[in-house]
Write a protein that holds these residues in place. Structure first.
Motif, short mmCIF file in Angstrom:
data_model
loop_
_atom_site.label_atom_id
_atom_site.label_comp_id
_atom_site.label_asym_id
_atom_site.label_seq_id
_atom_site.Cartn_x
_atom_site.Cartn_y
_atom_site.Cartn_z
N ALA A 20 6.00 -2.11 -9.96
CA ALA A 20 7.33 -1.56 -9.68
C ALA A 20 8.37 -2.25 -10.56
O ALA A 20 9.32 -1.63 -11.04
N LYS A 34 8.74 -0.77 -13.71
CA LYS A 34 9.26 0.59 -13.58
C LYS A 34 8.20 1.67 -13.71
O LYS A 34 8.45 2.75 -14.26
N VAL A 62 6.24 5.80 -8.76
CA VAL A 62 5.83 5.39 -7.42
C VAL A 62 4.36 5.72 -7.15
O VAL A 62 3.64 4.93 -6.55
N ILE A 63 3.92 6.87 -7.64
CA ILE A 63 2.52 7.25 -7.37
C ILE A 63 1.56 6.28 -8.05
O ILE A 63 0.52 5.92 -7.50
N VAL A 93 2.22 3.09 -8.66
CA VAL A 93 2.32 1.86 -7.86
C VAL A 93 1.41 1.96 -6.63
O VAL A 93 0.64 1.05 -6.32
N VAL A 94 1.49 3.11 -5.94
CA VAL A 94 0.71 3.30 -4.72
C VAL A 94 -0.79 3.30 -5.02
O VAL A 94 -1.57 2.60 -4.37
N PRO A 119 3.60 10.92 -3.26
CA PRO A 119 2.92 9.65 -2.95
C PRO A 119 2.71 9.41 -1.46
O PRO A 119 1.81 8.67 -1.06
N ALA A 170 3.23 -0.12 -0.34
CA ALA A 170 3.35 -0.08 -1.80
C ALA A 170 4.42 0.92 -2.22
O ALA A 170 5.18 0.68 -3.16
N VAL A 216 12.05 -1.93 -5.52
CA VAL A 216 12.16 -2.90 -6.62
C VAL A 216 12.93 -2.36 -7.84
O VAL A 216 13.84 -3.05 -8.32
N PRO A 217 12.62 -1.15 -8.32
CA PRO A 217 13.39 -0.69 -9.50
C PRO A 217 14.88 -0.55 -9.20
O PRO A 217 15.71 -0.64 -10.10
#
Lengths: 99, 231
Positions: free
Chosen positions: A76, A79, A82-83, A85-86, B15, B167, B174-175
């Protein structure tokens, strides 16, 4: 009380707190301070959702949550979407379980 | 415009599927063990749409708790959505009240979090509907599949997917903190406040109190101009 009515009551007590702001937001007046207060809620709500629960995703193996969170944090920070990161956090935990 | 917002919301919420499906399976299997019929099992996901409280409630059914206790615990656990809905609806003041009430049903931790990090121009009820369609369908769909098949998902995978929603929150948060060290401090302080409060009260209350105390702390330690959400 059978399960059906239990579910109806649960649905009511869950929906009412969600619905009240939808019904009455126009009556709520927010001054500058309240606006700022509201603007911090996403940070603080997410913080409270993450800490400390993330460490207890597996209460028997605290390193599972810690490493998953660390992977998510690093990606994260860079940058990543999100997908990504997950998926990476889940994958890191799959590896840990298979170790 | 509506379509564009709707599909942007759909995309943003993808997600969440990774996080919701294994939890929906876990709920559905537990509800089966609690003796809920297939209809009631699915009906709870359709009508309540609040994962943690559904798992807690079915656990309480198994333990033989009274209906009053279960409903009270559900109310308390989901009360945090009042705060989140207030935030969301504050950005939807121009939206007709009927559309807002429909959207309110879909305010969860996840849709709130996604909404709050959305670009300001996307923060509409249609964006919310797009997100909620994905979250709701994955929750209800996961419940149906879980209830019908008793979900033979590999244990390793379902355990590992437990990290998914955390997550996601980290990935959203965070960003947006970026290089603002005061905001990072606020996030850490709120987490710490939550840990401390959990020693003194039920975790549902602790989460609400920590969220509000944290935002109040933000008024003190962050002194910049008011911003529109996280953007």
């Amino acid at each position: 009380m059978n399960h059906f009515w239990l579910i109806v009551c649960m649905a009511l007590v869950t929906f009412v707190p969600r619905a009240l702001p939808a019904a009455f937001i126009e009556q709520m007046r927010f001054n500058r301070t309240m606006e700022r207060f509201l603007s911090y809620l996403p940070y603080t709500a997410m913080a409270a959702l993450i800490f400390p629960a993330v460490f207890y995703v597996d209460p028997n193996r605290l390193e599972i949550g810690m490493i998953g969170a660390l992977v998510a944090l690093v990606l994260a920070w860079r940058k990543m979407s999100v997908i990504v990161v997950v998926m990476a956090a889940v994958f890191s935990n799959v590896l840990l379980y298979l170790w | 415009m509506r379509k564009e917002h709707f599909f942007a919301g759909v995309k943003a919420a993808l997600p969440v599927i990774v996080g919701y499906v294994p939890v929906a399976f876990a709920y559905a299997i537990l509800a089966g063990e609690a003796g809920l019929s297939l209809r009631d099992n699915v009906l709870m996901s359709v009508m309540v749409f609040a994962g943690a409280s559904q798992i807690m409630a079915t656990g309480m059914v198994i333990q033989g708790a009274s209906a009053v206790a279960i409903v009270a615990a559900t109310f308390l656990l989901n009360l945090r959505h009042f705060i989140m809905s207030t935030y969301v609806m504050h950005h939807l003041k121009e939206t007709p009240v009927g559309l807002r009430l429909l959207a309110a049903f879909g305010v969860t931790d996840e849709s709130f979090a996604l909404f709050s990090v959305a670009k300001a121009e996307y923060r509409s009820v249609w964006y919310l509907y797009g997100m909620v369609m994905v979250t709701y369908l994955s929750w209800v769909g996961g419940t149906i599949v879980g209830a019908l098949t008793s979900a033979i998902m590999p244990t390793v995978l379902s355990n590992a997917m437990g990290i998914a929603l955390y997550a996601m929150f980290i990935g959203l948060l965070v960003p947006n903190i970026g290089r603002e060290s005061r905001v990072a401090l606020l996030v850490l302080a709120t987490g710490l406040i939550n840990v401390l409060l959990m020693q003194m009260m039920a975790s549902s209350w602790a989460m609400i109190a920590a969220t509000l105390l944290g935002a109040a702390l933000g008024l003190v330690i962050i002194d910049d101009e008011p911003k529109e959400g996280l953007e």
